[in-house]
Design an enzyme around this catalytic site. Structure first.
Site, PDB file in Angstrom:
ATOM      1  CB  SER A   1      50.151  -8.077   0.670  1.00  0.00           C
ATOM      2  OG  SER A   1      49.742  -7.257  -0.374  1.00  0.00           O
TER       3      SER A   1
ATOM      4  CG  HIS B   1      49.077  -3.473   3.214  1.00  0.00           C
ATOM      5  ND1 HIS B   1      48.254  -4.313   3.909  1.00  0.00           N
ATOM      6  CD2 HIS B   1      49.032  -3.898   1.927  1.00  0.00           C
ATOM      7  CE1 HIS B   1      47.736  -5.216   3.087  1.00  0.00           C
ATOM      8  NE2 HIS B   1      48.194  -4.971   1.883  1.00  0.00           N
TER       9      HIS B   1
ATOM     10  CD  GLU C   1      47.836  -4.182   7.862  1.00  0.00           C
ATOM     11  OE1 GLU C   1      47.868  -4.540   6.665  1.00  0.00           O
ATOM     12  OE2 GLU C   1      47.560  -4.966   8.774  1.00  0.00           O
TER      13      GLU C   1
ATOM     14  CG  ASN D   1      46.925  -9.644   3.212  1.00  0.00           C
ATOM     15  OD1 ASN D   1      45.806  -9.878   2.740  1.00  0.00           O
ATOM     16  ND2 ASN D   1      47.686  -8.669   2.771  1.00  0.00           N
TER      17      ASN D   1
HETATM   18  N1  LIG Z   1      46.218  -6.305  -5.488  1.00  0.00           N
HETATM   19  C1  LIG Z   1      45.869  -5.996  -4.255  1.00  0.00           C
HETATM   20  O1  LIG Z   1      44.687  -6.066  -3.862  1.00  0.00           O
HETATM   21  C2  LIG Z   1      46.919  -5.521  -3.277  1.00  0.00           C
HETATM   22  C3  LIG Z   1      46.490  -4.910  -2.087  1.00  0.00           C
HETATM   23  C4  LIG Z   1      47.450  -4.408  -1.204  1.00  0.00           C
HETATM   24  C5  LIG Z   1      48.799  -4.530  -1.499  1.00  0.00           C
HETATM   25  N2  LIG Z   1      49.180  -5.171  -2.665  1.00  0.00           N
HETATM   26  C6  LIG Z   1      50.624  -5.270  -2.922  1.00  0.00           C
HETATM   27  O2  LIG Z   1      50.973  -4.262  -3.863  1.00  0.00           O
HETATM   28  C7  LIG Z   1      52.089  -4.711  -4.656  1.00  0.00           C
HETATM   29  C8  LIG Z   1      51.713  -4.641  -6.113  1.00  0.00           C
HETATM   30  O3  LIG Z   1      50.566  -5.434  -6.337  1.00  0.00           O
HETATM   31  P1  LIG Z   1      49.588  -5.171  -7.567  1.00  0.00           P
HETATM   32  O4  LIG Z   1      48.335  -5.918  -7.294  1.00  0.00           O
HETATM   33  O5  LIG Z   1      49.530  -3.722  -7.891  1.00  0.00           O
HETATM   34  O6  LIG Z   1      50.421  -5.951  -8.715  1.00  0.00           O
HETATM   35  P2  LIG Z   1      50.320  -5.772 -10.313  1.00  0.00           P
HETATM   36  O7  LIG Z   1      50.855  -7.022 -10.879  1.00  0.00           O
HETATM   37  O8  LIG Z   1      48.959  -5.308 -10.696  1.00  0.00           O
HETATM   38  O9  LIG Z   1      51.342  -4.545 -10.589  1.00  0.00           O
HETATM   39  C9  LIG Z   1      52.735  -4.634 -10.454  1.00  0.00           C
HETATM   40  C10 LIG Z   1      53.366  -3.708 -11.489  1.00  0.00           C
HETATM   41  O10 LIG Z   1      54.766  -3.658 -11.273  1.00  0.00           O
HETATM   42  C11 LIG Z   1      55.387  -3.589 -12.561  1.00  0.00           C
HETATM   43  N3  LIG Z   1      56.776  -4.005 -12.419  1.00  0.00           N
HETATM   44  C12 LIG Z   1      57.307  -5.249 -12.428  1.00  0.00           C
HETATM   45  N4  LIG Z   1      58.633  -5.191 -12.219  1.00  0.00           N
HETATM   46  C13 LIG Z   1      58.946  -3.869 -12.057  1.00  0.00           C
HETATM   47  C14 LIG Z   1      60.152  -3.165 -11.807  1.00  0.00           C
HETATM   48  N5  LIG Z   1      61.312  -3.802 -11.638  1.00  0.00           N
HETATM   49  N6  LIG Z   1      60.103  -1.806 -11.708  1.00  0.00           N
HETATM   50  C15 LIG Z   1      58.924  -1.150 -11.855  1.00  0.00           C
HETATM   51  N7  LIG Z   1      57.757  -1.774 -12.108  1.00  0.00           N
HETATM   52  C16 LIG Z   1      57.770  -3.106 -12.188  1.00  0.00           C
HETATM   53  C17 LIG Z   1      54.532  -4.477 -13.444  1.00  0.00           C
HETATM   54  O11 LIG Z   1      54.669  -4.134 -14.812  1.00  0.00           O
HETATM   55  C18 LIG Z   1      53.131  -4.161 -12.922  1.00  0.00           C
HETATM   56  O12 LIG Z   1      52.530  -3.111 -13.659  1.00  0.00           O
HETATM   57  C19 LIG Z   1      52.416  -6.125  -4.158  1.00  0.00           C
HETATM   58  O13 LIG Z   1      53.426  -6.032  -3.215  1.00  0.00           O
HETATM   59  C20 LIG Z   1      51.104  -6.584  -3.532  1.00  0.00           C
HETATM   60  O14 LIG Z   1      51.297  -7.555  -2.548  1.00  0.00           O
HETATM   61  C21 LIG Z   1      48.276  -5.639  -3.565  1.00  0.00           C
END
Ligand SMILES: NC(=O)c1ccc[n+]([C@@H]2O[C@H](COP(=O)([O-])OP(=O)(O)OC[C@H]3O[C@@H](n4cnc5c(N)ncnc54)[C@H](O)[C@@H]3O)[C@@H](O)[C@H]2O)c1
Length: 278
Positions: free
Chosen positions: A115, A136, A148, A186
């Site tokens: 993000s 994104h 995005e 963002n």
């Molecule tokens: N939450 C949102 O609304 C949103 C929206 C757009 C983008 N994002 C981006 O998406 C990405 C993930 O966010 P999220 O909300 O899904 O986070 P989350 O915490 O829900 O999920 C992350 C996952 O990654 C796993 N993980 C940790 N280390 C790891 C590794 N080394 N190898 C494989 N898996 C691993 C964790 O166990 C977890 O299940 C981030 O970069 C975030 O900025 C999030």
């Protein structure tokens, strides 16, 4: 086509699901077995809901059968597309992208769902930086129409064109952004969430009335505090940290109220409590 999704949390399981809905074979990797278990439950319930609404015709179990899960990065193998959705921490993303690089073909697309972290920086961890791009997605992925696309200085035209086609295949729309902190979305959203949290912290009003103001007064579908809970408060804090560091602007400084919630394990919807209880 084969797609590998790394990270099975809020975003990763949604990304795996939308590719599987389009008939694609998906490998979903998460280093935490509990996260895989939760992801399978989330995808099943999302697919059942979509089926009830008539949005998908296929049996949810058939869609799910296209998704294979793994609990180690060493299980990654050759794929046409890799999308990482691991936590918003550069060092965790580096580990994931290096693992992808060790198995990617010279023509595989490598995408990050970050993000806020620089795509130029993340592409430097990839063996084929010309194939690296930001994809994104928005939360919840099966519902939100936008992706995005973020290009680095080294992303090739061919990669951009392939990614645009991928987004279209998923029945989604794209916008293209250059690599600048927070991209388009963002950069604009985070100061809004930040101000709502500061208004609450300063006792200007209740959380309900702050959200109601933006919903009924500005026609936003969700209030900003509700939206922060939905994104995940840890994810919101991490994004703000990156933007604050990059821009050096107080508009992006994570408020104490947000830090305190995260430090006490209140991460929003996903943990059952954030600004609100679920
Ligand atoms: N939450 C949102 O609304 C949103 C929206 C757009 C983008 N994002 C981006 O998406 C990405 C993930 O966010 P999220 O909300 O899904 O986070 P989350 O915490 O829900 O999920 C992350 C996952 O990654 C796993 N993980 C940790 N280390 C790891 C590794 N080394 N190898 C494989 N898996 C691993 C964790 O166990 C977890 O299940 C981030 O970069 C975030 O900025 C999030």
């Amino acid at each position: 086509m084969k797609v590998s999704v790394i990270g099975a949390g809020t975003m990763g399981n949604g990304i795996a699901q939308v590719f599987a809905q389009k008939g694609t074979d998906v490998i979903l990797v998460d280093t935490f077995p509990d996260a895989i278990k939760k992801a399978l439950e989330t995808m099943k319930s999302s697919l059942e809901k979509l089926q009830r609404k008539g949005a998908i015709r296929e049996d949810p179990n058939i869609v799910l059968s296209r998704i294979k899960t793994e609990t180690s990065l060493s299980a990654l193998s050759e794929s046409d597309v890799y999308i990482e959705a691991v936590p918003e921490k550069p060092e965790i993303k580096k580990t994931a992208i290096e693992a992808i690089s060790s198995v990617a073909r010279p023509d595989s697309i490598v995408a990050s769902n970050t993000s806020s972290i620089s795509i130029n920086l993340l592409s430097s961890y990839c063996k084929f930086p010309q194939n690296f791009v930001g994809m994104h997605f928005f939360n919840p992925v099966p519902v939100m129409k936008l992706v995005e696309i973020v290009k680095s200085n080294r992303t090739s035209e061919e990669t951009l064109n392939k990614v645009m086609s991928l987004v279209t295949l998923l029945d989604k729309q794209y916008v293209v952004s250059s690599d600048y902190p927070g991209f388009i979305s963002n950069r604009i959203l985070m100061p809004l969430l930040n101000e709502a949290m500061l208004a609450l912290e300063q006792g200007i009003s209740t959380k309900e009335d702050i959200d109601k103001t933006m919903k009924l007064g500005m026609n936003h579908p969700m209030g900003p505090l509700e939206l922060a809970d939905f994104i995940g408060l840890d994810v919101t804090r991490d994004i703000m940290e990156v933007l604050y560091r990059e821009f050096g602007d107080h508009r992006y400084k994570p408020p104490i109220i947000l830090r305190n919630l995260v430090n006490s394990g209140k991460l929003g919807r996903k943990s059952g409590e954030g600004f609100y209880k679920y």
